[in-house]
Design a protein around this motif. Structure first.
Motif, PDB file in Angstrom:
ATOM      1  N   ALA A 112       1.011  -1.104   0.168  1.00 49.62           N
ATOM      2  CA  ALA A 112       0.121  -0.181   0.148  1.00 49.62           C
ATOM      3  C   ALA A 112       1.296   1.397   0.181  1.00 49.62           C
ATOM      4  O   ALA A 112       0.742   2.073   0.795  1.00 49.62           O
ATOM      5  CB  ALA A 112      -0.812  -0.572   1.249  1.00 49.62           C
ATOM      6  N   ASP A 113       1.962   0.856  -0.229  1.00 50.35           N
ATOM      7  CA  ASP A 113       3.163   2.417  -0.428  1.00 50.35           C
ATOM      8  C   ASP A 113       4.614   1.522  -1.031  1.00 50.35           C
ATOM      9  O   ASP A 113       5.346   2.422  -1.273  1.00 50.35           O
ATOM     10  CB  ASP A 113       3.391   3.102   1.042  1.00 50.35           C
ATOM     11  N   CYS A 114       4.882   0.565  -0.127  1.00 52.36           N
ATOM     12  CA  CYS A 114       5.666  -0.521  -0.811  1.00 52.36           C
ATOM     13  C   CYS A 114       6.919  -0.525  -2.089  1.00 52.36           C
ATOM     14  O   CYS A 114       5.275  -0.902  -2.536  1.00 52.36           O
ATOM     15  CB  CYS A 114       6.487  -1.571   0.073  1.00 52.36           C
ATOM     16  N   VAL A 115       7.283  -0.741  -2.291  1.00 51.27           N
ATOM     17  CA  VAL A 115       7.414  -1.542  -4.152  1.00 51.27           C
ATOM     18  C   VAL A 115       7.026  -2.783  -4.146  1.00 51.27           C
ATOM     19  O   VAL A 115       8.231  -2.954  -3.580  1.00 51.27           O
ATOM     20  CB  VAL A 115       9.191  -1.008  -4.358  1.00 51.27           C
ATOM     21  N   PRO A 166       3.240  -0.176  -8.817  1.00 53.34           N
ATOM     22  CA  PRO A 166       3.308   1.607  -8.109  1.00 53.34           C
ATOM     23  C   PRO A 166       3.348   1.267  -6.238  1.00 53.34           C
ATOM     24  O   PRO A 166       3.222   0.252  -5.981  1.00 53.34           O
ATOM     25  CB  PRO A 166       1.246   1.508  -7.897  1.00 53.34           C
ATOM     26  N   SER A 167       4.641   2.751  -5.878  1.00 58.41           N
ATOM     27  CA  SER A 167       4.569   2.774  -5.113  1.00 58.41           C
ATOM     28  C   SER A 167       4.138   4.327  -4.352  1.00 58.41           C
ATOM     29  O   SER A 167       4.689   4.767  -5.886  1.00 58.41           O
ATOM     30  CB  SER A 167       5.395   2.227  -4.431  1.00 58.41           C
ATOM     31  N   ILE A 168       5.146   4.503  -3.473  1.00 55.77           N
ATOM     32  CA  ILE A 168       5.285   6.271  -2.920  1.00 55.77           C
ATOM     33  C   ILE A 168       6.384   6.527  -3.690  1.00 55.77           C
ATOM     34  O   ILE A 168       7.137   5.316  -3.656  1.00 55.77           O
ATOM     35  CB  ILE A 168       5.204   5.915  -1.335  1.00 55.77           C
ATOM     36  N   CYS A 169       6.290   7.371  -4.113  1.00 56.35           N
ATOM     37  CA  CYS A 169       7.783   8.524  -4.424  1.00 56.35           C
ATOM     38  C   CYS A 169       8.167   8.997  -3.983  1.00 56.35           C
ATOM     39  O   CYS A 169       8.005   9.596  -2.582  1.00 56.35           O
ATOM     40  CB  CYS A 169       7.358   9.326  -6.454  1.00 56.35           C
ATOM     41  N   GLY A 170       9.219   8.970  -4.451  1.00 58.35           N
ATOM     42  CA  GLY A 170      10.458   9.985  -4.227  1.00 58.35           C
ATOM     43  C   GLY A 170      10.835  11.188  -3.240  1.00 58.35           C
ATOM     44  O   GLY A 170      10.538  11.916  -2.966  1.00 58.35           O
ATOM     45  N   SER A 171       9.550  11.901  -4.294  1.00 62.93           N
ATOM     46  CA  SER A 171       8.651  13.635  -3.550  1.00 62.93           C
ATOM     47  C   SER A 171       7.857  13.645  -2.448  1.00 62.93           C
ATOM     48  O   SER A 171       7.551  14.720  -2.574  1.00 62.93           O
ATOM     49  CB  SER A 171       8.667  14.304  -5.522  1.00 62.93           C
ATOM     50  N   CYS A 172       6.842  12.624  -2.284  1.00 64.02           N
ATOM     51  CA  CYS A 172       5.908  11.817  -1.424  1.00 64.02           C
ATOM     52  C   CYS A 172       6.555  11.433  -0.033  1.00 64.02           C
ATOM     53  O   CYS A 172       5.473  11.817   1.198  1.00 64.02           O
ATOM     54  CB  CYS A 172       4.956  11.957  -1.590  1.00 64.02           C
ATOM     55  N   TYR A 173       7.737  10.685  -0.324  1.00 66.73           N
ATOM     56  CA  TYR A 173       8.023  10.021   1.263  1.00 66.73           C
ATOM     57  C   TYR A 173       8.842  10.280   2.243  1.00 66.73           C
ATOM     58  O   TYR A 173       9.818  10.383   1.550  1.00 66.73           O
ATOM     59  CB  TYR A 173       8.710   8.214   0.710  1.00 66.73           C
ATOM     60  N   ASP A 202      13.454   8.015  -1.348  1.00 65.69           N
ATOM     61  CA  ASP A 202      12.872   7.504  -3.365  1.00 65.69           C
ATOM     62  C   ASP A 202      13.150   5.865  -3.055  1.00 65.69           C
ATOM     63  O   ASP A 202      14.497   5.141  -3.471  1.00 65.69           O
ATOM     64  CB  ASP A 202      13.950   8.159  -4.281  1.00 65.69           C
ATOM     65  N   LEU A 203      12.680   5.085  -2.487  1.00 68.41           N
ATOM     66  CA  LEU A 203      12.014   3.755  -2.528  1.00 68.41           C
ATOM     67  C   LEU A 203      12.399   3.367  -4.043  1.00 68.41           C
ATOM     68  O   LEU A 203      13.763   2.262  -4.463  1.00 68.41           O
ATOM     69  CB  LEU A 203      11.251   2.962  -1.931  1.00 68.41           C
ATOM     70  N   PRO A 204      11.734   3.316  -4.923  1.00 66.62           N
ATOM     71  CA  PRO A 204      11.589   2.747  -6.228  1.00 66.62           C
ATOM     72  C   PRO A 204      13.269   3.254  -6.318  1.00 66.62           C
ATOM     73  O   PRO A 204      13.838   1.941  -7.495  1.00 66.62           O
ATOM     74  CB  PRO A 204      10.820   3.863  -6.897  1.00 66.62           C
ATOM     75  N   ALA A 205      13.786   4.102  -6.651  1.00 66.62           N
ATOM     76  CA  ALA A 205      15.080   4.028  -7.078  1.00 66.62           C
ATOM     77  C   ALA A 205      15.790   3.605  -6.429  1.00 66.62           C
ATOM     78  O   ALA A 205      16.685   3.492  -7.038  1.00 66.62           O
ATOM     79  CB  ALA A 205      15.115   6.066  -7.114  1.00 66.62           C
ATOM     80  N   GLY A 206      15.632   3.475  -5.713  1.00 67.88           N
ATOM     81  CA  GLY A 206      16.967   2.287  -4.288  1.00 67.88           C
ATOM     82  C   GLY A 206      16.662   0.859  -5.212  1.00 67.88           C
ATOM     83  O   GLY A 206      17.939   0.268  -5.233  1.00 67.88           O
ATOM     84  N   VAL A 207      15.652   0.700  -5.252  1.00 64.82           N
ATOM     85  CA  VAL A 207      15.289  -1.190  -6.460  1.00 64.82           C
ATOM     86  C   VAL A 207      16.103  -1.070  -7.320  1.00 64.82           C
ATOM     87  O   VAL A 207      16.590  -2.159  -7.839  1.00 64.82           O
ATOM     88  CB  VAL A 207      13.821  -1.420  -5.819  1.00 64.82           C
ATOM     89  N   THR A 225       1.299   5.717  -5.659  1.00 64.05           N
ATOM     90  CA  THR A 225       0.105   5.635  -4.756  1.00 64.05           C
ATOM     91  C   THR A 225      -0.398   6.589  -4.116  1.00 64.05           C
ATOM     92  O   THR A 225      -1.080   7.009  -4.209  1.00 64.05           O
ATOM     93  CB  THR A 225       0.666   4.289  -3.221  1.00 64.05           C
ATOM     94  N   LEU A 226       0.762   7.290  -3.646  1.00 65.97           N
ATOM     95  CA  LEU A 226      -0.198   8.649  -2.597  1.00 65.97           C
ATOM     96  C   LEU A 226      -0.906   9.882  -3.552  1.00 65.97           C
ATOM     97  O   LEU A 226      -1.801   9.949  -3.210  1.00 65.97           O
ATOM     98  CB  LEU A 226       0.615   9.482  -1.822  1.00 65.97           C
TER      99      LEU A 226
END
Length: 251
Positions: A112-115, A166-173, A202-207, A225-226
């Motif tokens: 619900a926000d994680c990648v 979808p996951s929470i982005c680096g501009s929102c987390y 930015d978790l997606p960028a990390g992954v 997601t947010l």
């Protein structure tokens, strides 16, 4: 029902659900019978059949924000893990006169926000090797996705590709400054700032960086997601459902 769905290789499909599919998690306070009905409806929409060569249920996990990877030979009780790998196997019937490869077990990861990360590779006989991983902040920091790739390769997978839902982005987390520093010390690409100028991750960028270091191609990376009301988001509403990343094989 589906935010994104595609046949990513012949006979292998990946999908990410949206809020229209309903909550797919049993641990968020919803009536379990409603959750199971959502899961059945999803499986029916995809075409899984209890009487066919592919099990009629997705395998879910008891996700704990760790980095344990479980190998799934066949459907069973949800393992306590944050990633699963499944491969083709022999016939499940000992009376069968000829051994036919058993398809990998369909896999699901809830977020619900994680990648949500799903991966597909092929073994030496061109049979699919599939995986699903739950990459939240602790999972990214503890390298759950690299651990998943390692297990896939240990099981014979080559030519692995990944799809990030979808996951929470680096501009929102938004996170505390020290937490940003701690995670970025392990995965520098996670360092970010919110659109309003506060510390973020930015978790997606990390992954994506972890996968690039392992020479795994990222074929798709989903929306925030947010920022999308058609997706569940824990940051937007702490009492919320979970959508799923899915990977399965078919004719």
């Amino acid at each position: 029902m589906f935010w994104w769905r595609n046949e990513v290789r012949p006979g292998v499909s990946v999908a990410f659900t949206d809020a229209g599919a309903g909550n797919l998690a049993l641990h968020v306070g919803d009536d379990p019978s409603d959750v199971m009905a959502h899961r059945v409806r999803l499986e029916q929409a995809i075409g899984l059949s209890a009487n066919g060569p592919v099990a009629g249920q997705f395998q879910y996990m008891d996700q704990v924000h760790g980095n344990h990877v479980e190998f799934i030979a066949a459907y069973g009780p949800g393992p306590t893990a944050d990633a699963m790998v499944s491969t083709a196997g022999g016939s499940s019937s000992p009376q069968a006169p000829t051994t036919f490869p058993r398809p990998p077990q369909p896999l699901a990861v809830m977020v619900a926000d994680c990648v949500p990360v799903v991966l597909v590779g092929s073994d030496a006989d061109d049979n699919p090797v599939i995986a699903a991983a739950h990459a939240g902040r602790p999972g990214v920091a503890s390298a759950v996705v690299p651990a998943t790739v390692e297990e896939m390769r240990r099981r014979g997978a080559a030519n692995i590709s990944a799809w990030l839902g979808p996951s929470i982005c680096g501009s929102c987390y938004e996170v505390p400054e020290q937490l940003r520093a701690d995670v970025a010390a392990k995965v520098p690409e996670t360092w970010s700032s919110t659109s309003w100028g506060t510390p973020a991750l930015d978790l997606p960028a990390g992954v994506r960086a972890q996968l690039a270091a392992l020479h795994v191609t990222v074929e798709y990376s989903g929306a925030c997601t947010l920022e999308n009301d058609s997706l569940f988001s824990y940051r937007r509403d702490s009492r919320t459902g979970r959508f799923a990343g899915l990977v399965w094989t078919h004719d």
